[in-house]
Design an enzyme around this catalytic site. Structure first.
Site, PDB file in Angstrom:
ATOM      1  N   GLY A 166     -27.002  47.573 -22.430  1.00 33.41           N
ATOM      2  CA  GLY A 166     -27.770  47.578 -21.192  1.00 33.41           C
ATOM      3  C   GLY A 166     -28.081  48.893 -20.686  1.00 33.41           C
ATOM      4  O   GLY A 166     -28.072  49.800 -21.438  1.00 33.41           O
ATOM      5  N   ASN A 167     -28.624  48.855 -19.341  1.00 34.66           N
ATOM      6  CA  ASN A 167     -28.990  50.320 -19.020  1.00 34.66           C
ATOM      7  C   ASN A 167     -28.430  50.519 -17.412  1.00 34.66           C
ATOM      8  O   ASN A 167     -27.919  49.494 -16.947  1.00 34.66           O
ATOM      9  CB  ASN A 167     -30.529  50.367 -18.923  1.00 34.66           C
ATOM     10  CG  ASN A 167     -31.218  49.008 -18.247  1.00 34.66           C
ATOM     11  OD1 ASN A 167     -31.203  49.064 -16.791  1.00 34.66           O
ATOM     12  ND2 ASN A 167     -31.705  48.449 -18.901  1.00 34.66           N
ATOM     13  N   ARG A 168     -28.834  51.731 -16.861  1.00 36.45           N
ATOM     14  CA  ARG A 168     -28.156  52.067 -15.592  1.00 36.45           C
ATOM     15  C   ARG A 168     -29.069  51.673 -14.415  1.00 36.45           C
ATOM     16  O   ARG A 168     -28.571  51.903 -13.167  1.00 36.45           O
ATOM     17  CB  ARG A 168     -27.746  53.451 -15.493  1.00 36.45           C
ATOM     18  CG  ARG A 168     -26.873  53.969 -16.464  1.00 36.45           C
ATOM     19  CD  ARG A 168     -26.809  55.458 -16.649  1.00 36.45           C
ATOM     20  NE  ARG A 168     -26.479  55.802 -15.088  1.00 36.45           N
ATOM     21  CZ  ARG A 168     -26.857  57.230 -14.635  1.00 36.45           C
ATOM     22  NH1 ARG A 168     -27.569  57.738 -15.428  1.00 36.45           N
ATOM     23  NH2 ARG A 168     -26.563  57.481 -13.368  1.00 36.45           N
ATOM     24  N   SER A 169     -29.980  50.783 -14.399  1.00 37.73           N
ATOM     25  CA  SER A 169     -30.874  50.256 -13.363  1.00 37.73           C
ATOM     26  C   SER A 169     -29.888  49.551 -12.462  1.00 37.73           C
ATOM     27  O   SER A 169     -29.285  48.605 -12.944  1.00 37.73           O
ATOM     28  CB  SER A 169     -31.918  49.386 -13.763  1.00 37.73           C
ATOM     29  OG  SER A 169     -32.740  48.997 -12.801  1.00 37.73           O
TER      30      SER A 169
END
Ligand code: C5P
Length: 416
Positions: free
Chosen positions: A214-217
């Protein structure tokens, strides 16, 4: 408040006609002289005595009544403002064609007053290319289109097409009366009638039933865009990937998880949209294999290699599609600290992706993600800076939307 003026309320034959009573009432309470012109079909949904009692004036329908007083033009000539609510697909088509086969059509053609219409119909009818073209024609002529909203329709279905709330229609109309020059840029509603798709959040690419890449958005900037666009009158579809903040009210929410799901949802929504804003952080790669069972430590050993395959570039695909939405906006989150070098990366990206605008912001360990504020520049397709903003994500959202408004009425539409 404006001084007493003459407002003609056109009521046409949709189920939302019953809500026209509240609109008429609000204008009367605001001190205006209100004349209702109803179509025959409208009077099958709401009673003439009700409209007469609330408007405190006779309600006219028939073209052949009052011929001696040339009523078919007199009502239109006396109007300071005409509001058609609800406006059915049929009425919108007639207005676009300039037809005058009933009293309302004659009244509108005979008038030079600002015209506000509040469409109300089923989603399929609103999305039909004929309606899309008719709405575009009216907008180009300076007609102010308020709504439609997104929500529960007459049946069990939910979608775009529900008549905007009477309070919103009344506020939009009164703003126009107060400022006659506001015909095109009605305060606060300058995206009325526009269909905007916004992707927000970060995708998750599963490795096995319990893990993902995933990512931190957090989705905050995309949610702020959706909130601001809806407040400015747009019909908004929010394609949401794992938002960490609640979505705004009044938008059509399409939850997704992976990049491929986001692609399917955005492309389906884009088919009938004027504007697409890709604010989501989409994973560039996904695990080549999605394991049915949890990966065990002992099978992996001390180092673990993961094969990834490239996800499609959704933004670039939309920009290449024929037909394509009139305005496509991408985002670029760069960690490059030097502003000039960052700008150059943005310029290369806008050219590579083929989008109309690119919102460039700096991200880092403590910047950009999950924060309440943002700092951006907007580049056009030539790489020139067309706007910059720094502040809350909502104020930044409004600066991005200003660029879209200034880009003007789309001169092509996916359905054209
Ligand atoms: O190439 P990069 O990921 O920096 O581009 C960011 C922009 O492209 C964002 O608007 C993002 O939503 C979009 N994007 C996309 N599909 C991908 C990756 C990014 O549409 N696979």
């Amino acid at each position: 408040m404006s001084s007493a003026r003459t407002i003609v309320v056109g009521v046409t034959g949709g189920i939302a006609a019953y809500k026209a009573v509240n609109i008429v009432r609000a204008f009367v309470l605001a001190g205006h002289s209100v004349h209702v012109v109803a179509t025959e079909a409208a009077l099958r949904f709401v009673g003439k005595p009700t409209l007469e009692a609330i408007s405190r004036n006779p309600v006219h329908t028939d073209l052949y009544e009052g011929v001696a007083e040339v009523r078919h033009v007199a009502i239109g000539q006396s109007a300071d403002l005409i509001v058609v609510a609800p406006a059915t697909a049929n009425t919108i088509a007639k207005l676009a064609a300039g037809l005058a086969d009933d009293l309302l059509g004659n009244t509108i053609l005979a008038s030079t007053a600002p015209l506000v219409i509040a469409p109300a119909m089923h989603t399929e009818m609103w999305n039909n290319p004929a309606t899309v073209a008719n709405v575009k024609t009216l907008r180009e002529r300076g007609v102010v289109i308020v709504g439609p909203g997104v929500g529960q329709l007459t049946g069990a279905d939910i979608g775009a097409g529900r008549m905007e709330e009477p309070d919103t229609i009344v506020a939009a109309a009164l703003a126009l009366l107060d400022d006659g020059s506001a015909r095109q840029d009605l305060a606060g509603q300058d995206l009325a009638g526009r269909r905007i798709v916004i992707s927000a959040g970060g995708t998750r690419e599963p490795l096995d039933p319990v893990r993902y890449l995933g990512n931190r958005s957090s989705g905050r900037q995309g949610v702020a865009l959706a909130e601001a666009a809806a407040a400015r009158g747009a019909s908004v579809i929010l394609v949401a990937a794992h938002l960490e903040v609640p979505p705004p009210a009044g938008v059509d929410l399409r939850p997704v998880s992976t990049a491929l799901e986001l692609q399917a949802a955005v492309e389906a929504a884009a088919a009938t949209a004027d504007v697409v804003i890709m604010a989501a952080a989409v994973a560039d790669y996904r695990p080549a294999e999605r394991r049915a069972d949890k990966i065990k430590k002992d099978e992996a050993g001390d180092t673990f290699r993961l094969d990834l395959v490239k996800n499609p570039d959704i933004l670039a695909g939309l920009a290449r599609a024929v037909p394509r939405p009139a305005v496509i906006v991408g985002f670029a989150a760069e960690t490059e600290a030097d502003p000039a070098a960052r700008l150059e990366l943005g310029r290369q990206k806008v050219a590579r992706k083929g989008c109309d605008y690119l919102v460039l912001n700096r991200v880092g360990w403590s910047q950009g993600f999950a924060t309440e504020s943002n700092d951006i520049v907007v580049l056009d397709r030539r790489g020139d800076i067309v706007n910059e903003a720094s502040g809350t994500k909502l104020s930044v959202a409004n600066c991005i939307l200003d660029v879209i408004v200034q880009a003007g009425t789309p001169d092509h539409h996916p359905s054209d």
